[in-house]
Design a protein around this motif. Sequence first.
Motif, PDB file in Angstrom:
ATOM      1  N   ARG A 175      -4.717  10.565   2.733  1.00  0.00           N
ATOM      2  CA  ARG A 175      -5.207  11.809   2.139  1.00  0.00           C
ATOM      3  C   ARG A 175      -5.238  12.955   3.144  1.00  0.00           C
ATOM      4  O   ARG A 175      -5.014  14.117   2.786  1.00  0.00           O
ATOM      5  CB  ARG A 175      -6.597  11.602   1.534  1.00  0.00           C
ATOM      6  CG  ARG A 175      -6.581  10.870   0.187  1.00  0.00           C
ATOM      7  CD  ARG A 175      -7.972  10.784  -0.414  1.00  0.00           C
ATOM      8  NE  ARG A 175      -8.785   9.802   0.286  1.00  0.00           N
ATOM      9  CZ  ARG A 175      -8.872   8.519  -0.066  1.00  0.00           C
ATOM     10  NH1 ARG A 175      -8.191   8.066  -1.106  1.00  0.00           N
ATOM     11  NH2 ARG A 175      -9.635   7.683   0.611  1.00  0.00           N
ATOM     12  N   VAL A 178      -2.012  14.989   3.247  1.00  0.00           N
ATOM     13  CA  VAL A 178      -1.870  15.965   2.160  1.00  0.00           C
ATOM     14  C   VAL A 178      -2.667  17.224   2.469  1.00  0.00           C
ATOM     15  O   VAL A 178      -2.232  18.341   2.184  1.00  0.00           O
ATOM     16  CB  VAL A 178      -2.338  15.351   0.825  1.00  0.00           C
ATOM     17  CG1 VAL A 178      -2.246  16.362  -0.304  1.00  0.00           C
ATOM     18  CG2 VAL A 178      -1.510  14.110   0.492  1.00  0.00           C
ATOM     19  N   TYR A 186       8.789  14.843  -2.990  1.00  0.00           N
ATOM     20  CA  TYR A 186       9.047  13.430  -3.247  1.00  0.00           C
ATOM     21  C   TYR A 186       8.125  12.506  -2.461  1.00  0.00           C
ATOM     22  O   TYR A 186       8.142  11.294  -2.650  1.00  0.00           O
ATOM     23  CB  TYR A 186      10.500  13.088  -2.930  1.00  0.00           C
ATOM     24  CG  TYR A 186      10.945  13.448  -1.527  1.00  0.00           C
ATOM     25  CD1 TYR A 186      10.633  12.638  -0.430  1.00  0.00           C
ATOM     26  CD2 TYR A 186      11.680  14.602  -1.285  1.00  0.00           C
ATOM     27  CE1 TYR A 186      11.035  12.962   0.846  1.00  0.00           C
ATOM     28  CE2 TYR A 186      12.092  14.939  -0.011  1.00  0.00           C
ATOM     29  CZ  TYR A 186      11.772  14.119   1.059  1.00  0.00           C
ATOM     30  OH  TYR A 186      12.168  14.463   2.318  1.00  0.00           O
ATOM     31  N   PHE A 187       7.288  13.084  -1.565  1.00  0.00           N
ATOM     32  CA  PHE A 187       6.427  12.240  -0.739  1.00  0.00           C
ATOM     33  C   PHE A 187       5.438  11.453  -1.598  1.00  0.00           C
ATOM     34  O   PHE A 187       5.127  10.305  -1.304  1.00  0.00           O
ATOM     35  CB  PHE A 187       5.669  13.087   0.284  1.00  0.00           C
ATOM     36  CG  PHE A 187       4.842  12.275   1.242  1.00  0.00           C
ATOM     37  CD1 PHE A 187       5.439  11.628   2.314  1.00  0.00           C
ATOM     38  CD2 PHE A 187       3.469  12.128   1.069  1.00  0.00           C
ATOM     39  CE1 PHE A 187       4.686  10.866   3.195  1.00  0.00           C
ATOM     40  CE2 PHE A 187       2.714  11.368   1.936  1.00  0.00           C
ATOM     41  CZ  PHE A 187       3.326  10.737   3.006  1.00  0.00           C
ATOM     42  N   ALA A 188       4.941  12.084  -2.661  1.00  0.00           N
ATOM     43  CA  ALA A 188       3.970  11.413  -3.541  1.00  0.00           C
ATOM     44  C   ALA A 188       4.570  10.146  -4.154  1.00  0.00           C
ATOM     45  O   ALA A 188       3.878   9.136  -4.329  1.00  0.00           O
ATOM     46  CB  ALA A 188       3.515  12.366  -4.641  1.00  0.00           C
ATOM     47  N   ILE A 189       5.869  10.197  -4.454  1.00  0.00           N
ATOM     48  CA  ILE A 189       6.547   9.037  -5.040  1.00  0.00           C
ATOM     49  C   ILE A 189       6.656   7.910  -4.006  1.00  0.00           C
ATOM     50  O   ILE A 189       6.492   6.729  -4.331  1.00  0.00           O
ATOM     51  CB  ILE A 189       7.944   9.440  -5.539  1.00  0.00           C
ATOM     52  CG1 ILE A 189       7.828  10.567  -6.578  1.00  0.00           C
ATOM     53  CG2 ILE A 189       8.690   8.250  -6.120  1.00  0.00           C
ATOM     54  CD1 ILE A 189       9.159  11.167  -6.993  1.00  0.00           C
ATOM     55  N   LEU A 191       4.732   7.546  -1.319  1.00  0.00           N
ATOM     56  CA  LEU A 191       3.507   7.329  -0.549  1.00  0.00           C
ATOM     57  C   LEU A 191       3.064   5.878  -0.521  1.00  0.00           C
ATOM     58  O   LEU A 191       2.725   5.342   0.531  1.00  0.00           O
ATOM     59  CB  LEU A 191       2.383   8.214  -1.107  1.00  0.00           C
ATOM     60  CG  LEU A 191       1.044   8.130  -0.375  1.00  0.00           C
ATOM     61  CD1 LEU A 191       1.217   8.526   1.090  1.00  0.00           C
ATOM     62  CD2 LEU A 191       0.005   9.025  -1.037  1.00  0.00           C
ATOM     63  N   ARG A 192       3.064   5.216  -1.690  1.00  0.00           N
ATOM     64  CA  ARG A 192       2.579   3.835  -1.746  1.00  0.00           C
ATOM     65  C   ARG A 192       3.427   2.909  -0.862  1.00  0.00           C
ATOM     66  O   ARG A 192       2.895   2.071  -0.142  1.00  0.00           O
ATOM     67  CB  ARG A 192       2.575   3.342  -3.193  1.00  0.00           C
ATOM     68  CG  ARG A 192       2.047   1.923  -3.341  1.00  0.00           C
ATOM     69  CD  ARG A 192       1.851   1.536  -4.785  1.00  0.00           C
ATOM     70  NE  ARG A 192       0.792   2.325  -5.422  1.00  0.00           N
ATOM     71  CZ  ARG A 192       0.395   2.134  -6.658  1.00  0.00           C
ATOM     72  NH1 ARG A 192       0.964   1.206  -7.417  1.00  0.00           N
ATOM     73  NH2 ARG A 192      -0.581   2.870  -7.173  1.00  0.00           N
TER      74      ARG A 192
END
Length: 302
Positions: A175, A178, A186-189, A191-192
Amino acid sequence: MAVFAVTGWIPMKIAGKGFKWFWNKSKPLAITVVVVISAVKIHSYVKKQNRRKKWNNAGKDVVVLHMFPRGHFCPNLSPFVVKLEMYLRMADIPYQVDYEEPVGPKGKCPWITLNGEEIGDSQLIMEKLGPMYNKDFSSALTPEQKAIAQGMRIMVDEHLLWCLVVWRYVVDAGRSLVVCMELPFYFAIMLRVFLGKIKQSTSAQGIGRHSYAEVEEMGRKDLNALSVYLGEKRYLMGDEPTEVDCAVFGMLSQIVWNSPNSPYLKMIETEFTNLQAYCQRIKERFWPDWNECLKPPLPRSQ
């Protein structure tokens, strides 16, 4: 060779059969795919060569520092980028910054281009630049002091780093990234997957096998050691900074400016306040343009 036979040959054989089936089913489409892939690779290669041509034209003995994009509150979210950039400023070495290719020949950031040579790893870069530019800030130290500085640097670069990694990527789940820097859409995609790989790395290193409370206590002991040794001195080894201050400031900068609500920030603000004052001294001396090195830049007066 046996490993390659098991892990390399079989997938290649399967891929070969798959392409053969695809070719027989639709030759025009297969040709189109090959042409597109080839065009993309050629375009990427040309861009890479053009970048290197530009970097090589930076000027003789001018360092091109390759790094991740700037942060919102600190010039970078990598302690090693801050470490190396501080060294360049401390040594008064001319440098330019590049964000196009942040990961270098060793798969690490930062790295530099210097007179056409590509050099990776912040510590090895500093050790190469020192003799080249006739800079040795530790020359006045005794052998005992040099040994202490070496131990402090390794503690920060190889141990406190992992305590911070556990907090930033496992406990805080990324977090702070961010909040502290501008990330691609595309980082959110990803991230996991990214966080999963980081967690695996902490387990492989060993620190990830401990509880969060145990890791936090390890970090506290590192900060306590730095605080006790710094005492009332201006810099870690005395009145003037040495190379070890680059490493220490690089790591502490991540806690002071890039780790909101972390337990380590609370420790520095309440228990180890001389470390916070130390960071402010270094910022004022070597980063008068600190606000201009943020993204977005801020006026100098803020």
